[in-house]
Scaffold this motif. Structure first.
Motif, PDB file in Angstrom:
ATOM      1  N   SER A  94      24.286 -40.907  37.522  1.00  0.00           N
ATOM      2  CA  SER A  94      25.698 -40.558  37.688  1.00  0.00           C
ATOM      3  C   SER A  94      26.372 -40.328  36.342  1.00  0.00           C
ATOM      4  N   ALA A  95      26.022 -41.154  35.355  1.00  0.00           N
ATOM      5  CA  ALA A  95      26.595 -40.993  34.015  1.00  0.00           C
ATOM      6  C   ALA A  95      26.041 -39.738  33.340  1.00  0.00           C
ATOM      7  N   VAL A  96      24.747 -39.494  33.531  1.00  0.00           N
ATOM      8  CA  VAL A  96      24.117 -38.321  32.920  1.00  0.00           C
ATOM      9  C   VAL A  96      24.679 -37.033  33.520  1.00  0.00           C
ATOM     10  N   LEU A  97      24.936 -37.033  34.827  1.00  0.00           N
ATOM     11  CA  LEU A  97      25.509 -35.848  35.463  1.00  0.00           C
ATOM     12  C   LEU A  97      26.823 -35.455  34.811  1.00  0.00           C
ATOM     13  N   THR A  98      27.694 -36.427  34.570  1.00  0.00           N
ATOM     14  CA  THR A  98      28.969 -36.136  33.900  1.00  0.00           C
ATOM     15  C   THR A  98      28.734 -35.630  32.487  1.00  0.00           C
ATOM     16  N   ALA A  99      27.785 -36.253  31.773  1.00  0.00           N
ATOM     17  CA  ALA A  99      27.561 -35.915  30.371  1.00  0.00           C
ATOM     18  C   ALA A  99      26.993 -34.518  30.181  1.00  0.00           C
ATOM     19  N   ILE A 100      26.108 -34.069  31.092  1.00  0.00           N
ATOM     20  CA  ILE A 100      25.487 -32.758  30.873  1.00  0.00           C
ATOM     21  C   ILE A 100      26.442 -31.618  31.200  1.00  0.00           C
ATOM     22  N   HIS A 101      27.505 -31.900  31.972  1.00  0.00           N
ATOM     23  CA  HIS A 101      28.494 -30.871  32.277  1.00  0.00           C
ATOM     24  C   HIS A 101      29.623 -31.011  31.259  1.00  0.00           C
ATOM     25  N   LYS A 102      29.709 -30.057  30.345  1.00  0.00           N
ATOM     26  CA  LYS A 102      30.600 -30.215  29.195  1.00  0.00           C
ATOM     27  C   LYS A 102      32.062 -30.316  29.590  1.00  0.00           C
ATOM     28  N   TYR A 235      34.144 -45.619  21.694  1.00  0.00           N
ATOM     29  CA  TYR A 235      34.959 -45.612  22.905  1.00  0.00           C
ATOM     30  C   TYR A 235      34.441 -44.554  23.880  1.00  0.00           C
ATOM     31  N   ALA A 236      34.052 -43.379  23.344  1.00  0.00           N
ATOM     32  CA  ALA A 236      33.529 -42.312  24.197  1.00  0.00           C
ATOM     33  C   ALA A 236      32.242 -42.749  24.885  1.00  0.00           C
ATOM     34  N   ALA A 237      31.342 -43.399  24.150  1.00  0.00           N
ATOM     35  CA  ALA A 237      30.086 -43.866  24.744  1.00  0.00           C
ATOM     36  C   ALA A 237      30.351 -44.886  25.843  1.00  0.00           C
ATOM     37  N   GLU A 238      31.352 -45.743  25.624  1.00  0.00           N
ATOM     38  CA  GLU A 238      31.697 -46.756  26.628  1.00  0.00           C
ATOM     39  C   GLU A 238      32.281 -46.107  27.881  1.00  0.00           C
ATOM     40  N   VAL A 239      33.193 -45.167  27.687  1.00  0.00           N
ATOM     41  CA  VAL A 239      33.816 -44.484  28.821  1.00  0.00           C
ATOM     42  C   VAL A 239      32.773 -43.712  29.633  1.00  0.00           C
ATOM     43  N   MET A 240      31.823 -43.090  28.949  1.00  0.00           N
ATOM     44  CA  MET A 240      30.813 -42.294  29.635  1.00  0.00           C
ATOM     45  C   MET A 240      29.714 -43.146  30.267  1.00  0.00           C
ATOM     46  N   GLU A 241      29.711 -44.447  29.974  1.00  0.00           N
ATOM     47  CA  GLU A 241      28.782 -45.415  30.578  1.00  0.00           C
ATOM     48  C   GLU A 241      27.322 -45.055  30.319  1.00  0.00           C
ATOM     49  N   LEU A 242      27.046 -44.641  29.069  1.00  0.00           N
ATOM     50  CA  LEU A 242      25.685 -44.283  28.686  1.00  0.00           C
ATOM     51  C   LEU A 242      25.096 -45.367  27.788  1.00  0.00           C
ATOM     52  N   ASP A 243      23.847 -45.743  28.057  1.00  0.00           N
ATOM     53  CA  ASP A 243      23.186 -46.792  27.271  1.00  0.00           C
ATOM     54  C   ASP A 243      22.766 -46.284  25.897  1.00  0.00           C
ATOM     55  N   TYR A 244      22.402 -45.001  25.813  1.00  0.00           N
ATOM     56  CA  TYR A 244      22.106 -44.384  24.513  1.00  0.00           C
ATOM     57  C   TYR A 244      22.622 -42.955  24.566  1.00  0.00           C
ATOM     58  N   VAL A 245      23.234 -42.515  23.461  1.00  0.00           N
ATOM     59  CA  VAL A 245      23.933 -41.231  23.495  1.00  0.00           C
ATOM     60  C   VAL A 245      24.242 -40.759  22.079  1.00  0.00           C
ATOM     61  N   GLY A 246      24.206 -39.449  21.903  1.00  0.00           N
ATOM     62  CA  GLY A 246      24.717 -38.843  20.681  1.00  0.00           C
ATOM     63  C   GLY A 246      26.103 -38.290  20.959  1.00  0.00           C
ATOM     64  N   VAL A 247      27.089 -38.742  20.217  1.00  0.00           N
ATOM     65  CA  VAL A 247      28.469 -38.289  20.393  1.00  0.00           C
ATOM     66  C   VAL A 247      28.801 -37.332  19.250  1.00  0.00           C
ATOM     67  N   ASP A 248      29.241 -36.119  19.598  1.00  0.00           N
ATOM     68  CA  ASP A 248      29.573 -35.101  18.608  1.00  0.00           C
ATOM     69  C   ASP A 248      31.079 -35.003  18.461  1.00  0.00           C
ATOM     70  N   LEU A 249      31.552 -35.136  17.224  1.00  0.00           N
ATOM     71  CA  LEU A 249      32.978 -35.087  16.931  1.00  0.00           C
ATOM     72  C   LEU A 249      33.249 -34.045  15.865  1.00  0.00           C
ATOM     73  N   ILE A 250      34.505 -33.596  15.829  1.00  0.00           N
ATOM     74  CA  ILE A 250      34.933 -32.670  14.781  1.00  0.00           C
ATOM     75  C   ILE A 250      36.322 -33.063  14.333  1.00  0.00           C
ATOM     76  N   GLU A 251      36.575 -32.890  13.049  1.00  0.00           N
ATOM     77  CA  GLU A 251      37.874 -33.263  12.495  1.00  0.00           C
ATOM     78  C   GLU A 251      38.819 -32.076  12.523  1.00  0.00           C
ATOM     79  N   GLY A 252      39.964 -32.272  13.131  1.00  0.00           N
ATOM     80  CA  GLY A 252      41.007 -31.262  13.148  1.00  0.00           C
ATOM     81  C   GLY A 252      42.208 -31.733  12.350  1.00  0.00           C
ATOM     82  N   ASP A 253      43.265 -30.940  12.343  1.00  0.00           N
ATOM     83  CA  ASP A 253      44.468 -31.316  11.604  1.00  0.00           C
ATOM     84  C   ASP A 253      45.137 -32.554  12.189  1.00  0.00           C
ATOM     85  N   ASP A 254      44.846 -32.825  13.479  1.00  0.00           N
ATOM     86  CA  ASP A 254      45.463 -33.972  14.149  1.00  0.00           C
ATOM     87  C   ASP A 254      44.483 -35.118  14.362  1.00  0.00           C
TER      88      ASP A 254
END
Length: 452
Positions: A94-102, A235-254
């Motif tokens: 269930s967690a993986v299904l959410t994660a693979i759909h961007k 926080y993103a890994a916790e919300v997505m309920e994944l035991d192992y995960v790569g989280v990709d972030l980008i820095e914006g002006d905000d």
């Protein structure tokens, strides 16, 4: 379930030969327990007189199914769910299904007040294009399910786009760039709520995407990343309920925005940047959740090496003379898709070509682009080769879709607008006597593409 001191049998559910799967299995063995590779060749589930059994027998399963790579993710999700109902599982379906759909990922994170880029998913062409003005003249266009940077385009939004790429839903997303010349993002790898390592990923020359699979450079960011990025990733890994995960972030002006979360993120780039492998940490979580014990010092020692050698649990099965690879003809009718449309076209198979290529006019017709980099091509007696632009394409063959990076060339003097290279043909057997057209010599397609 095993008790303290007992050996735990950790199954890794993986139908492919990835370095990550091998590394996790080897780490389980090196930690004094037993890794079991759950593959097509050796795996079965039986119901008999109300009793459910798994072959081979395991205590817990680490889900490593690459759902983004398959054309039928629901089939593999159903398989994973079957296992999850009868054995404990890391990275539950269930967690993986959410994660693979961007877009499902973005919507989930936004609901938990985690910053994501503005985006629009619409089921109709009219609605999607009515809303594209809000993203400015240039935006990001993504297929909702994709991998390794495939299905992601930086598009000119003065032109219309499609709500689907082939048979996959697509959406628009705000382009966040603080530095046009040195585009980078941040990959944070998390296991069981702890950061194992982080790296800045830099786009290769001629591209704007940072995926290591596309040739991007990496730099260790584990100790240097800003606190906001660190907390956002956790926080993103916790919300997505994944035991192992790569989280990709980008820095914006905000501040920092989450781009994607990847439940089957690769280790190669992270290990190159940090000299730390997540595999022993994943193995540790699995072993301990199944009631086994692990020495933390041993985990740290093993993390210094990425052991992706063939594991002891690799099934020994003769696949037969042809294996399970489907058969295609020398000339095939395929469906080719870009950002503005899809069409059917004849394609010629050429096992001598590294990369698929597409005619310039056909590429323009389907919106294959924009040009994202250049490749060198050797043709005939030309020693140094020549530069050609390359673009992302989605090519459908008998219901199976492939996202490839194709070179663009003028093929108007040839019989076929598409040349299928080894990037696609590696998945098929080619029958040179079979062709779907009624004639045509095939033109002068004897060109060999050099690796980028």
């Amino acid at each position: 379930m095993s008790g303290d001191g007992d050996s735990v049998r950790v199954g890794v559910l993986s139908l492919h030969n990835s370095k990550e799967t091998k590394a996790i299995l080897n780490a389980v063995d090196d930690l004094g327990h037993e890794g079991v590779w759950l593959r097509r060749e050796n795996t079965a589930i039986s119901i008999e007189d109300g009793d459910v059994t798994v072959e081979p027998e395991v205590d817990i399963i680490a889900n490593r199914l690459l759902l983004s790579n398959t054309e039928e993710p629901a089939e593999l999700l159903g398989l994973a769910t079957t296992f999850e109902r009868i054995r404990p599982m890391l990275n539950q379906p269930s967690a993986v299904l959410t994660a693979i759909h961007k877009f499902a990922t973005a919507a989930t994170l936004a609901n938990w007040n985690i910053k994501v880029p503005d985006a629009l998913l619409a089921l109709s062409n009219d609605r999607l294009n009515q809303g594209r003005e809000r993203f400015g003249d240039v935006g990001v266009y993504k297929s909702a399910i994709g991998t390794h940077g495939g299905g992601t385009w930086k598009v000119d939004l003065t032109e219309a786009v499609n709500p689907k790429v082939g048979n996959r839903q697509a959406f628009l997303q705000d382009l966040i760039e603080r530095d046009d010349e040195h585009h980078r993002d941040l990959r944070v790898y998390i296991v069981d709520g702890e950061i194992i390592g982080a790296m800045y990923r830099y786009a290769p020359e001629g591209d704007w995407r940072t995926n290591v699979a596309l040739g991007g450079d990496v730099l260790n960011a584990t100790d240097e990343m800003p606190e906001e990025a660190r907390e956002t990733a956790l926080y993103a890994a916790e919300v997505m309920e994944l035991d192992y995960v790569g989280v990709d972030l980008i820095e914006g002006d905000d501040g920092w925005f989450v781009l994607e979360v990847n439940p089957t993120a690769g280790f190669k780039g992270l290990y190159k940047a940090t000299n730390r492998s997540p595999a022993p940490f994943i193995a540790k979580v699995a072993i301990e959740q199944a009631g086994g014990s692990v020495e933390q010092s041993r985990v740290e020692d093993l993390a210094a090496t990425l052991d992706d050698s063939e594991p002891r649990s690799m099934p020994r099965v003769d696949p037969g003379p042809d294996g399970e690879m489907p058969l295609i003809g020398y000339i095939e009718e395929v469906v080719v898709s870009g950002t503005s449309g899809s069409t059917q076209a004849y394609a010629k198979s050429d096992t001598g070509a590294t990369r698929t290529s597409i005619d310039t006019s056909l590429a323009a017709e389907i919106g294959a682009g924009p040009i994202k980099s250049m490749t060198r091509v050797k043709s005939g007696s030309m020693k140094g080769g020549k530069a050609r632009p390359v673009v992302d394409l989605v090519i459908g063959i008998a219901g199976t879709q492939h996202t490839v990076t194709a070179s663009v060339e003028d093929r108007s003097h040839m019989d076929y607008p598409l040349l299928l290279g080894r990037d696609i043909l590696q998945h098929y057997r080619v029958d040179v006597r079979r062709r779907v057209d009624e004639g045509g010599s095939g033109g002068d397609d004897d060109e060999q593409l050099l690796e980028e």
